[in-house]
Design a protein around this motif. Structure first.
Motif, PDB file in Angstrom:
ATOM      1  N   PRO A 234       0.827  -1.220   0.000  1.00  8.08           N
ATOM      2  CA  PRO A 234       0.000   0.000   0.000  1.00  8.08           C
ATOM      3  C   PRO A 234       0.857   1.265   0.000  1.00  8.08           C
ATOM      4  O   PRO A 234       1.799   1.382   0.777  1.00  8.08           O
ATOM      5  CB  PRO A 234      -0.803  -0.125   1.296  1.00  8.08           C
ATOM      6  CG  PRO A 234      -0.855  -1.590   1.575  1.00  8.08           C
ATOM      7  CD  PRO A 234       0.460  -2.129   1.106  1.00  8.08           C
ATOM      8  N   PHE A 235       0.515   2.182  -0.883  1.00 14.57           N
ATOM      9  CA  PHE A 235       1.238   3.453  -0.926  1.00 14.57           C
ATOM     10  C   PHE A 235       0.855   4.310   0.279  1.00 14.57           C
ATOM     11  O   PHE A 235      -0.252   4.214   0.801  1.00 14.57           O
ATOM     12  CB  PHE A 235       0.916   4.203  -2.220  1.00 14.57           C
ATOM     13  CG  PHE A 235       1.692   3.724  -3.414  1.00 14.57           C
ATOM     14  CD1 PHE A 235       2.193   2.433  -3.487  1.00 14.57           C
ATOM     15  CD2 PHE A 235       1.924   4.575  -4.492  1.00 14.57           C
ATOM     16  CE1 PHE A 235       2.900   1.989  -4.599  1.00 14.57           C
ATOM     17  CE2 PHE A 235       2.630   4.150  -5.600  1.00 14.57           C
ATOM     18  CZ  PHE A 235       3.130   2.856  -5.655  1.00 14.57           C
ATOM     19  N   GLN A 236       1.773   5.150   0.693  1.00 13.27           N
ATOM     20  CA  GLN A 236       1.529   6.028   1.831  1.00 13.27           C
ATOM     21  C   GLN A 236       1.044   7.392   1.356  1.00 13.27           C
ATOM     22  O   GLN A 236       1.410   7.854   0.271  1.00 13.27           O
ATOM     23  CB  GLN A 236       2.812   6.182   2.654  1.00 13.27           C
ATOM     24  CG  GLN A 236       3.370   4.858   3.175  1.00 13.27           C
ATOM     25  CD  GLN A 236       2.371   4.112   4.042  1.00 13.27           C
ATOM     26  OE1 GLN A 236       1.902   4.651   5.043  1.00 13.27           O
ATOM     27  NE2 GLN A 236       2.047   2.891   3.664  1.00 13.27           N
ATOM     28  N   VAL A 244      -6.002   9.458  -2.046  1.00 12.01           N
ATOM     29  CA  VAL A 244      -5.179   9.848  -3.193  1.00 12.01           C
ATOM     30  C   VAL A 244      -4.153   8.764  -3.501  1.00 12.01           C
ATOM     31  O   VAL A 244      -3.889   8.438  -4.666  1.00 12.01           O
ATOM     32  CB  VAL A 244      -4.467  11.190  -2.903  1.00 12.01           C
ATOM     33  CG1 VAL A 244      -3.462  11.501  -4.010  1.00 12.01           C
ATOM     34  CG2 VAL A 244      -5.479  12.306  -2.792  1.00 12.01           C
ATOM     35  N   GLU A 245      -3.589   8.177  -2.455  1.00 12.43           N
ATOM     36  CA  GLU A 245      -2.537   7.172  -2.648  1.00 12.43           C
ATOM     37  C   GLU A 245      -3.058   5.945  -3.388  1.00 12.43           C
ATOM     38  O   GLU A 245      -2.338   5.309  -4.153  1.00 12.43           O
ATOM     39  CB  GLU A 245      -1.934   6.776  -1.292  1.00 12.43           C
ATOM     40  CG  GLU A 245      -2.775   5.849  -0.423  1.00 12.43           C
ATOM     41  CD  GLU A 245      -3.951   6.560   0.261  1.00 12.43           C
ATOM     42  OE1 GLU A 245      -4.719   5.858   0.951  1.00 12.43           O
ATOM     43  OE2 GLU A 245      -4.099   7.787   0.100  1.00 12.43           O
ATOM     44  N   ARG A 246      -4.327   5.611  -3.200  1.00 10.88           N
ATOM     45  CA  ARG A 246      -4.896   4.439  -3.882  1.00 10.88           C
ATOM     46  C   ARG A 246      -4.985   4.693  -5.394  1.00 10.88           C
ATOM     47  O   ARG A 246      -4.741   3.799  -6.200  1.00 10.88           O
ATOM     48  CB  ARG A 246      -6.267   4.113  -3.309  1.00 10.88           C
ATOM     49  CG  ARG A 246      -6.233   3.625  -1.873  1.00 10.88           C
ATOM     50  CD  ARG A 246      -7.609   3.178  -1.421  1.00 10.88           C
ATOM     51  NE  ARG A 246      -7.589   2.707  -0.041  1.00 10.88           N
ATOM     52  CZ  ARG A 246      -8.640   2.212   0.599  1.00 10.88           C
ATOM     53  NH1 ARG A 246      -9.812   2.144  -0.036  1.00 10.88           N
ATOM     54  NH2 ARG A 246      -8.537   1.807   1.840  1.00 10.88           N
ATOM     55  N   VAL A 287       4.971   2.513   5.817  1.00 11.44           N
ATOM     56  CA  VAL A 287       5.737   1.398   5.257  1.00 11.44           C
ATOM     57  C   VAL A 287       7.072   1.945   4.788  1.00 11.44           C
ATOM     58  O   VAL A 287       7.137   2.663   3.781  1.00 11.44           O
ATOM     59  CB  VAL A 287       4.983   0.730   4.088  1.00 11.44           C
ATOM     60  CG1 VAL A 287       5.827  -0.386   3.497  1.00 11.44           C
ATOM     61  CG2 VAL A 287       3.642   0.198   4.546  1.00 11.44           C
ATOM     62  N   ASP A 288       8.126   1.632   5.522  1.00 15.41           N
ATOM     63  CA  ASP A 288       9.449   2.072   5.098  1.00 15.41           C
ATOM     64  C   ASP A 288      10.188   0.921   4.441  1.00 15.41           C
ATOM     65  O   ASP A 288       9.641  -0.163   4.253  1.00 15.41           O
ATOM     66  CB  ASP A 288      10.240   2.624   6.289  1.00 15.41           C
ATOM     67  CG  ASP A 288      10.322   1.611   7.430  1.00 15.41           C
ATOM     68  OD1 ASP A 288      10.116   0.397   7.173  1.00 15.41           O
ATOM     69  OD2 ASP A 288      10.590   2.024   8.574  1.00 15.41           O
TER      70      ASP A 288
END
Length: 367
Positions: A234-236, A244-246, A287-288
């Protein structure tokens, strides 16, 4: 008004058809005259071409058909004479292709209902020469295959197959000459662990002949070895706008899929979440790279794609409008003298309306 409009359109179609018809007839006559001049000069093959052009523009040009019958038979007789000469001197290849050329010409002429005559002995010459020519080609091809010179044998077998698709075992031999060089190259690349190159060799076979040996199995083996299994996490979102990230992540995934690369395997979201749930691994928070590496190890993938949206702004412009013209329908009663009564008819009146529009500029930054 509607009836007048329909009549006008029919008249327009008729005029258009008449113009094209006149142009076709004019072109047909022009080519016919050129053909006559060439025929008078004894240039029968050139004259025949002109008559064919004339008939292509007007199939009903009887004069062109008559002259094509005359000059065409003369041209065909000359071509058939070449068949006899080649056959009698045992130039079997020359006899075969001279006959095929003669028949192509006769078939072209026949399209315009002009039948030319081929005496039966010429078909016998063709059949005899063809049998001997095919036998010679077959011997050449089989000798080359025995020496494993597949590339040299392939065009010879292709010619045999074109002249006679059912000649002996030509289909099987052609299959070998086309595929075996690719198969051996693929095997060599596979043994050398050059998996991408191996895949492309086996894929060439796959596109034309899926059942050749185990090429399909080896193609998939090479693809798997060369492929990178990618998990998309998943984008942050570092902006104040929700989801927006989705949208950005969906666009990135679509772009990767659009590459249509056989060497990228994406782990879909459902499988990703199932595996993470089984491992009791939560993805709450940011998520890094360290988190991504752990997830990658859990999934057994070769790469992990992560991303973040760092900026999202939208600027809405000023609402504007423009006057537009339209026509609205309404019902009215009119006297019908034929029926001797009033009838409802649809009429139209001009009206105006406003069309509103706006612009929105969106700027997105993501990594």
């Amino acid at each position: 008004l509607q009836n007048q409009s329909n009549c006008f359109m029919r008249y327009l179609y008729f005029l258009t058809f008449l113009v094209f018809a006149l142009q076709a007839c004019s072109g047909s006559k022009s080519f016919f005259k050129k053909g006559m001049k060439l025929e008078q000069a004894g240039m029968y093959e050139e004259a025949s071409r002109m008559y064919l052009q004339s008939l292509a523009r007007n199939r009903n040009n009887i004069d062109a058909q008559i002259q094509l019958k005359k000059t065409g038979q003369s041209v065909l007789d000359t071509k058939l004479g070449d068949v006899f000469k080649a056959h009698s001197t045992e130039n079997h290849k020359g006899a075969v292709y001279a006959y095929l050329g003669a028949q192509d010409f006769a078939n072209q002429v026949a399209q315009y209902n002009v039948q030319l005559s081929t005496p039966p002995q010429y078909e016998q010459y063709f059949t005899q020469s063809k049998a001997k020519y095919l036998d010679d080609l077959y011997k050449q091809a089989t000798e080359l295959l025995a020496q494993e010179q597949f590339e040299s044998a392939d065009p010879i077998l292709a010619e045999i197959k074109k002249l006679d698709p059912n000649y002996k075992d030509v289909k099987t031999l052609k299959r070998t000459s086309s595929n075996e060089p690719l198969y051996r190259s693929g095997k060599a690349e596979l043994d050398a662990k050059n998996y991408k190159q191996a895949y492309y060799f086996f894929d060439q076979i796959y596109q034309n002949d899926k059942s050749y040996k185990d090429a399909t199995t080896l193609r998939e083996k090479a693809r798997k070895e060369a492929a990178i299994t990618v998990s998309v996490l998943p984008f942050q979102n570092y902006t104040r706008y929700n989801n927006v990230e989705r949208t950005i992540q969906g666009g990135v995934i679509s772009s990767v899929i659009g590459l249509k690369s056989p060497f990228i395997d994406l782990v879909d979201r459902e499988n990703l979440q199932t595996i993470l749930d089984e491992q009791k691994f939560g993805l709450s928070g940011q998520v890094d790279e360290a988190t991504a590496a752990k997830v990658g190890n859990l999934l057994g993938v070769k790469a992990v794609l992560i991303g973040k949206v760092t900026n999202f702004t939208e600027n809405t412009g000023r609402l504007r409008s423009e006057e537009r013209v339209a026509y609205e329908s309404y019902q009215a009663k009119e006297w019908n003298s034929t029926l001797n009564q009033y009838q409802n008819v649809t009429k139209y009146r001009r009206t105006n309306y406003k069309e509103y529009y706006n612009d929105k500029d969106i700027n997105v930054t993501f990594e």
